[in-house]
Design an enzyme around this catalytic site. Structure first.
Site, PDB file in Angstrom:
ATOM      1  CG  HIS A  55      -2.440   1.228   1.191  1.00 44.07           C
ATOM      2  ND1 HIS A  55      -3.560   1.042   0.460  1.00 44.07           N
ATOM      3  CD2 HIS A  55      -1.750   2.574   1.099  1.00 44.07           C
ATOM      4  CE1 HIS A  55      -3.236   2.457   1.106  1.00 44.07           C
ATOM      5  NE2 HIS A  55      -2.952   2.830   0.946  1.00 44.07           N
ATOM      6  CG  HIS A  57      -1.300   6.748  -1.369  1.00 41.93           C
ATOM      7  ND1 HIS A  57      -2.293   6.883  -1.952  1.00 41.93           N
ATOM      8  CD2 HIS A  57      -1.676   6.103  -0.622  1.00 41.93           C
ATOM      9  CE1 HIS A  57      -3.906   6.592  -1.461  1.00 41.93           C
ATOM     10  NE2 HIS A  57      -2.711   5.732   0.228  1.00 41.93           N
ATOM     11  CD  GLN A 150      -7.000  10.656  -1.438  1.00 46.66           C
ATOM     12  OE1 GLN A 150      -6.090  11.034  -1.767  1.00 46.66           O
ATOM     13  NE2 GLN A 150      -8.428  11.174  -0.076  1.00 46.66           N
ATOM     14  CG  HIS A 208      -7.859   4.581   0.872  1.00 46.15           C
ATOM     15  ND1 HIS A 208      -6.462   3.643  -0.402  1.00 46.15           N
ATOM     16  CD2 HIS A 208      -6.523   5.424   1.083  1.00 46.15           C
ATOM     17  CE1 HIS A 208      -5.872   4.354  -0.738  1.00 46.15           C
ATOM     18  NE2 HIS A 208      -5.425   4.886   0.794  1.00 46.15           N
ATOM     19  CD  GLU A 211      -6.637   6.271   5.662  1.00 40.83           C
ATOM     20  OE1 GLU A 211      -6.655   6.031   4.922  1.00 40.83           O
ATOM     21  OE2 GLU A 211      -5.775   6.924   6.365  1.00 40.83           O
ATOM     22  CG  ASP A 307      -0.758   5.159   3.718  1.00 42.68           C
ATOM     23  OD1 ASP A 307      -1.342   5.095   2.232  1.00 42.68           O
ATOM     24  OD2 ASP A 307      -1.184   5.230   4.243  1.00 42.68           O
ATOM     25  CD1 TRP A 313      -3.149  12.653   4.887  1.00 43.07           C
ATOM     26  CD2 TRP A 313      -2.063  12.490   2.741  1.00 43.07           C
ATOM     27  NE1 TRP A 313      -3.866  12.923   3.356  1.00 43.07           N
ATOM     28  CE2 TRP A 313      -3.092  13.349   2.257  1.00 43.07           C
ATOM     29  CE3 TRP A 313      -1.391  12.252   1.244  1.00 43.07           C
ATOM     30  CZ2 TRP A 313      -3.695  12.864   0.313  1.00 43.07           C
ATOM     31  CZ3 TRP A 313      -1.730  12.247  -0.107  1.00 43.07           C
ATOM     32  CH2 TRP A 313      -3.137  12.777  -0.189  1.00 43.07           C
TER      33      TRP A 313
END
Ligand code: FE2
Length: 424
Positions: A55, A57, A150, A208, A211, A307, A313
């Site tokens: 996982h 991005h 997203q 996702h 979450e 992630d 983030w």
């Protein structure tokens, strides 16, 4: 290539491994060296199949500080910041950052990554950039892409059409974000639509899912239902599922059995979950990571993902799956012997199963992809975030790191320590 005297993750020692034409030809003690083969002395260090990230991005990775930093450090400011950054992205810069991250990954022995790519952009700029990167890195790294809406597959007006277009362009996996849709009902509807889309196209699903810290979030239940209904067992992954941390125990006792029965995989993202969840709590403050040992005990394949690295983030990270696994171990309190070992599996064999990687492992016939770690066991590798002495892809060395050691200047003590437990 012939590797001499390695320790394997299952505890076997003094093992040789012969790689021929990109595949593992033989594994065993004292193999004869064919003429002209490169012989590498593993000196008893741990030889593992490569790390896998289930996982990630890659479209936002290494953008830290652009156009500004996340001051609050929260998930919601991160999403807002990504919204500010998206229109400023260029394909060239995105490709360069992604390639730079893939270089880090190879250096860390991380040779397969499942990356989500945001499809909520009418230009599909990140999709095009990462499809290009997937081909560029193919000789040394398996990149699997997930079409990730997203801003919500239903909440964002053009998302579903753009997601379908991304799949037409060659994106591998169907993504989703049901807890971000406007209502629980629309979230459930998005799960149904996206699972049907994947079933129609013969693709895997990775959403996702739940979450949040909302104990009443229920999308993983819906995902398990549709996975089973559509015959997608072993092809569907629920990512994050942090809400399970906060759910009622009685409900979870039913839910875990349902997830196991549907053959749905779960991916926790320890570094991100422990920093982003529980942000509305004062004290006591919830950890927010999903119920990893309980899911594993029920037979669910649980992987750990990185992630984020240096993005809106998360301001840290360096493609080190041992750091990810060590954090997972601590957050889940998995300090039992078998539990620690399972955390190593969560960033290797479990993630490989989640991605559906062909030829993964150290058996004859598997791809000659492996990493030599400066550790004597998987648990020691976790403890030390062990140096990747050698990274091999298709029987060819693609990265080396010098062994880590401190030079001591103490009278009467050894000149050097490497922090490994001396053999007894
Ligand atoms: Fe994510």
């Amino acid at each position: 290539m012939l590797i001499r005297n390695a320790t394997l993750p299952d505890g076997r020692t003094g093992v040789d491994l012969l790689a021929v034409d990109g595949r593992i030809a033989a594994v065993g003690p004292q193999l004869p060296a064919p003429a002209g083969v490169e012989v590498v002395d593993a000196a008893g260090w741990l030889l593992s199949p490569p790390f896998v990230d289930a996982h990630f991005h890659l479209d936002s990775a290494l953008t830290y500080g652009q156009p500004r930093v996340n001051r609050s450090g929260t998930l919601l400011e991160g999403i807002a910041l990504w919204g500010e950054l998206k229109p400023l992205l260029t394909e060239e810069a995105l490709v360069e950052r992604a390639l730079a991250y893939c270089d880090w990954a190879v250096g860390r022995g991380l040779l397969a990554i499942r990356s989500h790519v945001d499809v909520c952009d009418p230009r599909l700029l990140a999709v095009r950039a990462l499809l290009h990167v997937r081909e560029r890195v193919r000789p040394h790294l398996d990149l699997q892409l997930v079409a990730f809406p997203q801003d919500g597959a239903l909440r964002s007006p053009a998302a579903l059409a753009q997601l379908t277009q991304a799949l037409d362009l060659g994106v591998d996996v169907v993504g989703g974000i049901p807890h971000f849709e406007r209502t629980a009902g629309e979230g459930a509807e998005s799960v149904r639509l996206l699972c049907e889309l994947a079933a129609d196209r013969g693709l895997r699903v990775d959403m996702h899912c739940d979450e949040s810290d909302d104990p009443l979030s229920r999308h993983v239940e819906t995902l398990a239902f549709h996975a089973q209904r559509l015959g997608l067992q072993q092809r569907v992954t629920a990512s994050h599922v942090t809400a399970m941390h906060s759910m009622d125990n009685y409900y979870v006792s039913k839910l875990i059995a349902l997830i196991a029965e549907a053959g749905v995989h779960v991916v926790a993202n320890p570094l991100i979950n422990i920093t982003l969840q529980g942000r509305h709590d004062t004290y006591p403050k919830r950890r927010g990571m999903t119920r990893v040992p309980e899911l594993m005990a029920a037979g669910v394949t649980v992987g750990f993902g990185h992630d984020c690295v240096l993005d809106p983030w998360y301001p840290l990270g360096s493609a080190d799956m041992l750091e990810v696994a060590a954090m997972g171990l601590h957050v889940a309190q998995m300090t039992g012997t078998d539990a620690m070992r399972a955390c190593f599996d969560a960033v290797t064999v479990h993630n490989a199963r989640i991605l559906g990687l062909e030829g993964y492992g150290l058996e004859p016939g598997c791809r000659a992809d492996f990493v030599l770690l400066q550790a004597r066991s998987p648990v020691e590798a976790l403890r030390l975030r062990a140096a990747r002495l050698l990274v091999v892809r298709g029987g060819r060395v693609v990265a080396r790191t010098p062994a880590a050691a401190a030079q001591l200047q103490l009278p009467g003590r050894p000149a050097q320590v490497d922090f490994t437990l001396p053999p007894r």
